[in-house]
Design a protein around this motif. Sequence first.
Motif, mmCIF file in Angstrom:
data_model
loop_
_atom_site.group_PDB
_atom_site.id
_atom_site.type_symbol
_atom_site.label_atom_id
_atom_site.label_comp_id
_atom_site.label_asym_id
_atom_site.label_seq_id
_atom_site.Cartn_x
_atom_site.Cartn_y
_atom_site.Cartn_z
ATOM 1 N N ASP A 158 0.852 -1.105 0.069
ATOM 2 C CA ASP A 158 -0.032 -0.034 -0.003
ATOM 3 C C ASP A 158 0.875 1.341 -0.042
ATOM 4 N N SER A 159 0.635 2.257 -0.751
ATOM 5 C CA SER A 159 1.623 3.421 -0.948
ATOM 6 C C SER A 159 1.519 3.904 0.165
ATOM 7 N N ASN A 160 0.298 4.025 1.173
ATOM 8 C CA ASN A 160 0.414 4.961 2.202
ATOM 9 C C ASN A 160 1.318 4.078 3.230
ATOM 10 N N SER A 164 -6.367 1.827 6.251
ATOM 11 C CA SER A 164 -5.951 2.369 5.078
ATOM 12 C C SER A 164 -7.067 3.445 4.848
ATOM 13 N N PRO A 211 -7.054 9.533 -5.999
ATOM 14 C CA PRO A 211 -5.944 9.273 -6.538
ATOM 15 C C PRO A 211 -4.926 10.492 -6.856
ATOM 16 N N LYS A 213 -3.159 10.859 -3.475
ATOM 17 C CA LYS A 213 -2.074 9.785 -3.306
ATOM 18 C C LYS A 213 -0.860 10.028 -4.295
ATOM 19 N N CYS A 262 1.156 12.963 -2.630
ATOM 20 C CA CYS A 262 1.821 12.237 -1.416
ATOM 21 C C CYS A 262 3.155 11.582 -2.062
ATOM 22 N N LEU A 273 -1.724 11.528 4.341
ATOM 23 C CA LEU A 273 -2.199 10.146 4.109
ATOM 24 C C LEU A 273 -3.406 9.531 4.753
#
Length: 422
Positions: free
Chosen positions: A35-37, A296, A301, A304, A307, A351
């Motif tokens: 997960d990018s976060n 999450s 998008p 995201k 970030c 985030l």
Amino acid sequence: MITPERIMAWAIPGFFLLIGVELLLAKWRGRDAYDSNDAINSLGLGMLSQIVGVFTKLFAIGIYGWCATHLAPWTLPSNSLWVWISGLLLYDLLYYWLHRLGHEVNVLWAAHVVHHQSERYNLTTALRQTGSGFLLGWIAYLPMALLGYPTELFAVVALIDLLYQFWVHTEVIGRLGWFDRVFCSPSNHRAHHAVNDRYLDRNYGGILILWDRLFGTFVQENDDDPPIYGTRSPLNSFNPLWANVEVYGAMLKDSWHARHWLDKLRVWIKPPGWRPSDVAARFPKAGFDLHHARYSPPISPALKFYCIAQFALLLLIGVNFLDVAPKLAWLPAAAYAMYLVYSLWALGFLLEGRRIGMWLELLRTAGTAVLVAVSERWFGVAHLDGRLVVVMVAVFGIGALALLPIAGHERRHADSIRPALG
């Protein structure tokens, strides 16, 4: 002489290369590994740990060096192969006990918990490190100093032991046969990070898993009970500062509310999760749900992507900080560090999809652009090249301008964003 700084300089590019390889391999196999976060949060905590390390690395090394010089009856030769091999083995044994106590003593867990908070398990998890481990961790390695192992040897073997553990934080490598029986491996360490009853508080070895077999703390990964990652008191936050103080805060609160003086002390030295009976009765906590939803918070998008882009820029700035901070006077080095900490803090709120994050980030980007344009300076650099001033003002100015429509979009769709702490 090979120095820790040189080893780390070689290792950092390799870390990110392997993270990219793991990500591609997981995608190719159809695995949902990132997960990018969460990845940004883990890498940000690693950066925060390195920032703290600039100001504290001489703390443990200094104490070790003083003890090795003044208390050891002899000094072992640093040009001897057996001294290096025995030093690495002894360090790994002492690491096992520090790691084990980090799961069995609450005040040590308060530092180590940062490494376990991620509910994902990938190579970014390996870089998720504490900022407070320097406070007590040095005590575990004093036997090496008293036995006369040179300070420079200690510093190098400590880094070797740490670097080895990077590659075991992955799910894309399966069982390794005989290797799993001798060494810490991805399979063994997946079990260590799991919160399932079967795996809880097992497999502490850094390089060798033999220590766990010897002291009765080994468990084998079981395909019928796949590891579930995180902690039994989920962090539920991407705030890097809160991640580092969460358990300390809980201990202080319980110690304050405990009616008996002995319990006020026990809070700090009992195993994680222990609470005085009177405190637990007055301030109950919800039970742990093994299958709770992974934290999450939904963000757009566009946010995201913003970030990710800003964190990539922060990584470059962080590399610059690590390069120049040792050469700076204390005040500009501290100011530079605070700028980076603030940046990671603001990004954490973004985030989580929290509105305050938008304001904190806008203040950071617009403020940086204005200050660089007006002063033509950067921390510790008297006068920036004019072309660099233009680039920095443009980059941060574009960041501020890009955030405005994103903030408007997030505000208009606030009812579809789950509050991070609600």
